[in-house]
Design a protein around this motif. Structure first.
Motif, mmCIF file in Angstrom:
data_model
loop_
_atom_site.group_PDB
_atom_site.id
_atom_site.type_symbol
_atom_site.label_atom_id
_atom_site.label_comp_id
_atom_site.label_asym_id
_atom_site.label_seq_id
_atom_site.Cartn_x
_atom_site.Cartn_y
_atom_site.Cartn_z
ATOM 1 N N PHE A 1 -6.063 -11.635 -0.508
ATOM 2 C CA PHE A 1 -5.708 -10.593 -0.089
ATOM 3 C C PHE A 1 -4.432 -10.533 1.166
ATOM 4 O O PHE A 1 -5.013 -10.992 2.133
ATOM 5 C CB PHE A 1 -5.428 -8.974 -0.440
ATOM 6 N N ASN A 2 -2.919 -10.427 1.038
ATOM 7 C CA ASN A 2 -2.014 -10.634 2.489
ATOM 8 C C ASN A 2 -2.194 -11.845 2.997
ATOM 9 O O ASN A 2 -1.913 -12.044 4.316
ATOM 10 C CB ASN A 2 -2.061 -9.508 2.915
ATOM 11 N N GLU B 1 0.360 -10.477 -2.210
ATOM 12 C CA GLU B 1 0.802 -9.240 -1.197
ATOM 13 C C GLU B 1 0.455 -8.135 -1.824
ATOM 14 O O GLU B 1 0.753 -7.671 -2.923
ATOM 15 C CB GLU B 1 1.949 -9.851 -1.330
ATOM 16 N N VAL B 2 -0.117 -7.114 -1.371
ATOM 17 C CA VAL B 2 -0.243 -5.514 -1.912
ATOM 18 C C VAL B 2 -0.432 -4.871 -0.333
ATOM 19 O O VAL B 2 -0.247 -4.544 0.860
ATOM 20 C CB VAL B 2 -1.967 -5.478 -1.922
ATOM 21 N N PHE B 3 0.718 -3.987 -1.040
ATOM 22 C CA PHE B 3 0.783 -2.931 -0.786
ATOM 23 C C PHE B 3 0.959 -1.378 -0.237
ATOM 24 O O PHE B 3 -0.014 -0.913 -1.576
ATOM 25 C CB PHE B 3 2.575 -2.786 0.009
ATOM 26 N N PRO B 4 0.893 -0.526 0.586
ATOM 27 C CA PRO B 4 -0.305 0.718 0.134
ATOM 28 C C PRO B 4 0.437 1.989 -0.672
ATOM 29 O O PRO B 4 -0.965 2.179 -1.453
ATOM 30 C CB PRO B 4 0.124 1.390 1.875
ATOM 31 N N ALA B 5 1.400 1.450 -0.863
ATOM 32 C CA ALA B 5 1.690 2.120 -2.082
ATOM 33 C C ALA B 5 0.276 2.486 -3.739
ATOM 34 O O ALA B 5 0.089 3.403 -4.641
ATOM 35 C CB ALA B 5 3.198 1.375 -3.492
ATOM 36 N N LEU B 6 -0.314 0.892 -3.791
ATOM 37 C CA LEU B 6 -1.352 0.670 -4.663
ATOM 38 C C LEU B 6 -1.953 1.734 -4.812
ATOM 39 O O LEU B 6 -2.983 1.898 -5.753
ATOM 40 C CB LEU B 6 -2.189 -0.571 -4.392
ATOM 41 N N PHE B 7 -2.027 2.275 -3.177
ATOM 42 C CA PHE B 7 -3.275 3.155 -3.425
ATOM 43 C C PHE B 7 -2.859 4.871 -3.074
ATOM 44 O O PHE B 7 -3.693 5.849 -2.948
ATOM 45 C CB PHE B 7 -4.534 2.993 -2.003
ATOM 46 N N ARG B 8 -1.563 4.639 -3.424
ATOM 47 C CA ARG B 8 -1.136 5.668 -3.831
ATOM 48 C C ARG B 8 -1.230 6.752 -4.528
ATOM 49 O O ARG B 8 -1.466 6.137 -5.879
ATOM 50 C CB ARG B 8 0.468 5.952 -3.184
#
Lengths: 192, 203
Positions: A19-20, A37-44
């Motif tokens: 990742f990233n 590419e992983v962003f915080p919205a994945l864990f929201r």
């Protein structure tokens, strides 16, 4: 949706260091080079929708659509009072379902607009393509002129905002019409 | 109503390599707070907006398509060039017949077309498939089909997504994913809305 990320090739869940990273890294399962590419919205967490509360006090405002339910805010489109169920939030604005539907169908809410017809391209095609078989232009040239003028103010592409195609269609159509008028005039005078 | 301004990230590109008669083409544009996926088919354009705050992941998967195309184009180019070389008449060009001249020009033209195609494909670099994931969908972005081009686009949009959401390092992602696996599934607490609560349709 599940917050786990899987390899598009082998569908294996990715859990290790892929990742990233700035470059492609082999998938631990199938070896296909990947960049994830992983962003915080994945864990929201997605909040469940609120349920409408019943009117308890006599002087409380009630929903326009559900008179037994307590109003939480007015619609930004029509001003009607809405309960939590009818309150549809869109990019910071609040609409009732009817205004949301009208906004989409009448293209009043631009963020909901998801399709446009390219009348300028239609006019240009009507002006250009029939030139392969010139006789068709006696019909298609007026059609191209009509479409270009009738839809002059219609919104063009969302990403290309000029009228070059319409102008080109009008000029070509006028040339073709002019050509036909000249030809007919010439033929009629030659016979007489 | 003022039209939003968009900056082009990719050119329109056909969804399928073999779509000849009916082509749906797809391109990517950058807006103030979102990416706009434009799908043009015939005389209509369809739009999909991906807001920076909603983008969960972008996955790039390298593919062999570019290498296969390079081999095919290179092979055809080689055959055409060999045909061009072996069919050159032994006499001076001034003495060539009309048919010989036409044949050499046709073969030269074909070789030039294949050479340009091969060169463009080779210079564009390795191919890939790119997927963009939000909470409700995973969408393939057909216009991002080259690794280098995709890297450039990610370099451009990453700061915008980070500005909207914040940033996670690779280690943080792994740790949070492992937490997710260990955590028990949440119990269903909300009941579905009964049918009589649906908003009425106003005619």
């Amino acid at each position: 949706m599940n917050p786990l990320v899987s390899c598009p090739g082998c569908r294996a869940v990715l859990l290790k260091d892929v990742f990233n990273r700035p470059d492609l890294t082999p998938c631990p399962s199938c070896g296909v080079p990947l960049r994830v590419e992983v962003f915080p919205a994945l864990f929201r967490r997605i909040n469940p929708g609120e349920s409408a509360q019943p009117v308890v006090m006599a002087d409380e405002s009630s929903c326009f659509y559900h008179p037994q339910k307590k109003a939480v805010r007015p619609c930004d489109g029509c001003g009607r009072f809405l309960c939590a169920l009818c309150n549809c939030e869109l990019l910071g604005q609040h609409f009732c379902p009817a205004c949301l539907e009208a906004g989409k169908s009448k293209k009043k809410i631009q963020k909901l607009e998801n399709q446009r017809t390219r009348y300028d391209s239609i006019a240009l095609s009507l002006a250009v393509l029939p030139m392969l078989i010139f006789y068709f232009t006696i019909i298609t040239a007026p059609m191209a002129l009509f479409v270009a003028i009738r839809y002059w103010n219609a919104p063009a592409s969302l990403v290309g905002q000029n009228r070059l195609r319409s102008i080109a269609a009008i000029l070509l159509a006028l040339l073709q019409i002019g050509g036909w008028i000249t030809l007919i005039f010439f033929l009629s005078h030659r016979k007489s | 109503m003022a039209e939003p301004k968009y900056q082009r990230l990719t050119r329109l590109r056909a969804r399928s390599q073999f779509a000849v008669i009916y082509q749906s083409r797809s391109g990517l544009w950058l807006g103030d707070d979102h990416l706009l996926l434009v799908e043009a088919s015939g005389y209509t354009e369809n739009y999909k907006r991906f807001y920076f705050r909603d983008i969960q992941a972008i996955t790039v998967q390298a593919t062999e398509r570019g290498r296969v195309w390079n081999i095919i184009l290179g092979g055809v180019l080689l055959v055409t060039v060999l045909a061009l070389i072996f069919t050159i008449p032994k006499t001076a060009p001034a003495n060539w017949t009309g048919n010989q001249m036409a044949g050499e020009i046709a073969l030269g033209f074909l070789a030039a077309i294949f050479a340009v195609s091969f060169l463009l494909s080779f210079l564009a670099g390795p191919t890939c498939k790119t997927y963009l994931r939000t909470a409700v969908q995973t969408e393939e972005l057909p216009s991002l089909s080259r690794v280098r081009q995709t890297g450039n686009v990610i370099r451009k949009i990453r700061p915008l997504i980070v500005a909207a959401q914040g940033e996670l390092s690779g280690e943080e992602v792994v740790a949070r994913l492992q937490e997710t696996i260990r955590a028990p599934a949440p119990a269903a607490t909300s009941r579905p809305n009964p049918p009589d609560e649906a908003p009425p349709v106003i005619n």
